[in-house]
Design a protein around this motif. Structure first.
Motif, short mmCIF file in Angstrom:
data_model
loop_
_atom_site.label_atom_id
_atom_site.label_comp_id
_atom_site.label_asym_id
_atom_site.label_seq_id
_atom_site.Cartn_x
_atom_site.Cartn_y
_atom_site.Cartn_z
N UNK A 1 19.15 1.15 16.79
CA UNK A 1 19.82 1.95 17.80
C UNK A 1 19.37 1.47 19.17
N UNK A 2 19.64 2.24 20.19
CA UNK A 2 19.23 1.88 21.55
C UNK A 2 17.74 2.14 21.73
N UNK B 1 27.47 5.37 21.01
CA UNK B 1 28.51 4.37 20.70
C UNK B 1 28.31 3.08 21.49
N UNK B 2 27.54 3.16 22.57
CA UNK B 2 27.22 1.97 23.37
C UNK B 2 28.47 1.17 23.74
N UNK B 3 29.45 1.83 24.36
CA UNK B 3 30.65 1.15 24.84
C UNK B 3 31.76 1.03 23.81
N UNK B 4 31.50 1.44 22.57
CA UNK B 4 32.53 1.37 21.53
C UNK B 4 33.19 2.74 21.38
N UNK B 5 34.29 2.80 20.61
CA UNK B 5 34.92 4.08 20.32
C UNK B 5 34.19 4.84 19.21
N UNK C 1 31.13 10.60 23.39
CA UNK C 1 29.92 10.57 24.22
C UNK C 1 28.71 11.26 23.59
N UNK C 2 28.82 11.57 22.30
CA UNK C 2 27.67 12.17 21.63
C UNK C 2 26.49 11.19 21.62
#
Length: 312
Positions: free
Chosen positions: A197-198, A219-223, A296-297
């Motif tokens: 993860x981040x 999501x780091x920029x993904x949907x 945005x969770x």
């Protein structure tokens, strides 16, 4: 005092005490008034608190069940003293007859709806009788009755403390506790790779400053982002995690947790409050864990604690 007179007094005390115990077993605590509310027999053959006795901290702040457990032992100590005083018997014979008697009484309790058949009670009652018998053997060694009574009382206290400590150790041996926290990013995914993860970074959610300690998932920029981990068929573990939507992002998104094909959590932004959410989920057994994040969770400090014996 004449021996026959002593025997009559001991016999009378035994009868009176037996009747008192029978009253508490069958009629005390409003048992008779509750029989019409019970429609099924209750038989508990597998002890669920075999070695459980109140600890010292429990005695300082006792609850009702602590007093019940202690009383189930202490109340039957006198039988281990009175019966050998009336009839010559050895320990094995005494305990066999006592155990059979308790089993009969527990069965009658269940069949008359005046209580339940509980193996915990059988074990605790028998332990009390055994302590009493041991106190009698250690105490009645002289012709001085008062000295014998004092020695028996002291022996009973010492034996009770010994049984207490012994049961306490066995309770610790056979009771599982939560093991250390394991961050989920320390595990491998289904392909054997590590999904971390981040990196933990400060978040602001609902006006609160949040400092993740182990991991952060988004999501780091993904949907949509999906993480899958293998838990190697671990048994009895608790998942711990926090989630929320950072203040600077739109209030939309969802999180799903699926374990071995069963959905254990599904939350969406519309169901949440404007503050960090903390959650804990118990899993009887788990092999594959899937985390799905949308919108945005943000999920952080995700990990588990496994129920283990202290030697593990």
């Amino acid at each position: 005092m004449h021996v026959k007179q002593q025997r009559k007094i001991i016999f009378a005390i035994t009868i009176f005490y037996t009747l008192l115990i029978l009253y508490f077993l069958f009629f005390a605590f409003g048992r008779a008034d509750k029989t019409d509310q019970i429609s099924e027999y209750t038989f508990i053959f597998l002890p669920d608190a075999f070695f459980k006795l109140p600890g010292l901290s429990d005695l300082l702040h006792p609850v009702l069940m602590d007093l019940v457990d202690f009383g189930n032992i202490a109340a039957f100590i006198p039988f281990g003293i009175l019966i050998p005083l009336l009839y010559r018997t050895h320990f094995a014979r005494f305990m066999t007859l006592f155990l059979l008697s308790i089993l009969v009484l527990e069965t009658i309790q269940a069949l008359t709806f005046l209580g339940s058949f509980d193996m915990n009670d059988v074990i605790q009652n028998s332990s009390g009788a055994a302590i009493g018998f041991g106190a009698y053997k250690l105490g009645f060694r002289t012709k001085n009755n008062w000295r014998n009574i004092a020695a028996t009382g002291i022996s009973g206290i010492v034996l009770m403390l010994g049984v207490w400590g012994f049961f306490g150790m066995l309770d610790q041996v056979f009771t599982k506790e939560m093991g250390p926290f394991v961050a989920i990013n320390e595990l491998k995914d289904s392909t054997g790779n590590t999904l971390t993860g981040s990196k933990p970074s400060n978040l602001k959610i609902g006006g609160q400053d949040v400092e993740p300690q182990y991991n952060v998932y988004s999501i780091e920029g993904k949907k949509k982002e999906t993480y899958t981990y293998t838990l190697d068929n671990k048994e009895e573990l608790y998942l711990f995690f926090n989630y929320g939507i950072p203040d600077q992002k739109d209030f939309q998104g969802s999180i799903k947790l699926i374990v071995d094909g069963h959905e254990f959590l599904s939350v969406s932004a519309k169901d949440q409050r404007h503050e960090p959410e903390m959650n804990k989920i118990f899993l009887p057994q788990a092999n594959e864990l899937t985390i799905t994040i949308e919108g945005n969770e943000t999920l952080w400090d995700f990990g588990y604690r496994e129920m283990v014996y202290f030697w593990n």
